[in-house]
Write a protein that holds these residues in place. Structure first.
Motif, short mmCIF file in Angstrom:
data_model
loop_
_atom_site.label_atom_id
_atom_site.label_comp_id
_atom_site.label_asym_id
_atom_site.label_seq_id
_atom_site.Cartn_x
_atom_site.Cartn_y
_atom_site.Cartn_z
N PRO A 165 98.55 51.11 -69.92
CA PRO A 165 97.79 51.00 -68.67
C PRO A 165 97.10 52.32 -68.35
N THR A 166 95.87 52.24 -67.95
CA THR A 166 95.17 53.47 -67.61
C THR A 166 95.78 54.09 -66.37
N THR A 189 101.58 51.89 -58.92
CA THR A 189 102.60 52.81 -58.45
C THR A 189 102.20 54.25 -58.76
N PHE A 190 101.74 54.50 -59.97
CA PHE A 190 101.31 55.84 -60.32
C PHE A 190 100.13 56.26 -59.46
N ALA A 191 99.20 55.37 -59.22
CA ALA A 191 98.03 55.68 -58.39
C ALA A 191 98.46 56.05 -56.97
N GLY A 198 112.71 64.57 -55.95
CA GLY A 198 113.20 64.54 -57.32
C GLY A 198 112.13 64.30 -58.36
N ALA A 199 110.88 64.32 -57.96
CA ALA A 199 109.79 64.01 -58.88
C ALA A 199 108.94 65.24 -59.20
N ALA A 200 109.59 66.37 -59.42
CA ALA A 200 108.85 67.60 -59.73
C ALA A 200 108.02 67.44 -60.99
N ARG A 201 108.57 66.80 -62.00
CA ARG A 201 107.81 66.62 -63.25
C ARG A 201 106.59 65.74 -63.05
N LEU A 202 106.73 64.74 -62.20
CA LEU A 202 105.58 63.89 -61.89
C LEU A 202 104.49 64.72 -61.20
#
Length: 118
Positions: A12-13, A17-19, A51-55
């Motif tokens: 998926p481009t 959720t990511f957007a 908890g999403a530092a990497r994201l």
């Protein structure tokens, strides 16, 4: 029965959720004022993604080249720029921070002074 090769699922481009998460990180980043810095984990938490530092790092790595978002205000939790010291990105980030009045001592930023506490 004829066997067929399994085709991998389409990458998926950008799923919804990511957007949404990316937008939240952008909005949080815009809240960090000039002369202040924020760690990746704090940025994620501010965006509602504890908890999403990497994201947060992944999102920042994907910024367009001439973005107006203040990406340079994001550092690691040790008060250091995460890029290699001899890289152009490191030099640009340090230059931008110094232009905003952020001081470095041994390539480290004092988070008690310059850390953004919303």
């Amino acid at each position: 029965m004829k066997k067929t090769a399994a085709t991998p699922p389409a990458f998926p481009t950008e799923d919804s959720t990511f957007a949404r998460n990316k937008s939240a990180i952008y909005l949080a980043l815009m809240a960090v004022p000039a002369g202040k810095v924020i760690a990746y984990g704090q940025l994620a938490k501010l965006a509602g993604l504890p908890g999403a530092a990497r994201l947060a790092g992944k999102v920042l790595c994907g910024l367009p080249e001439h973005t107006e978002l203040p990406w340079h205000r994001v550092i690691n939790s040790q008060g250091k720029i995460s890029l290699p010291e001899d890289s152009p990105g490191y030099k640009e980030q340090k230059r931008r921070l110094q232009a905003e009045g952020v001081e470095f001592k041994n390539n480290k930023i004092n988070l008690r002074i310059y850390g953004y506490n919303n």
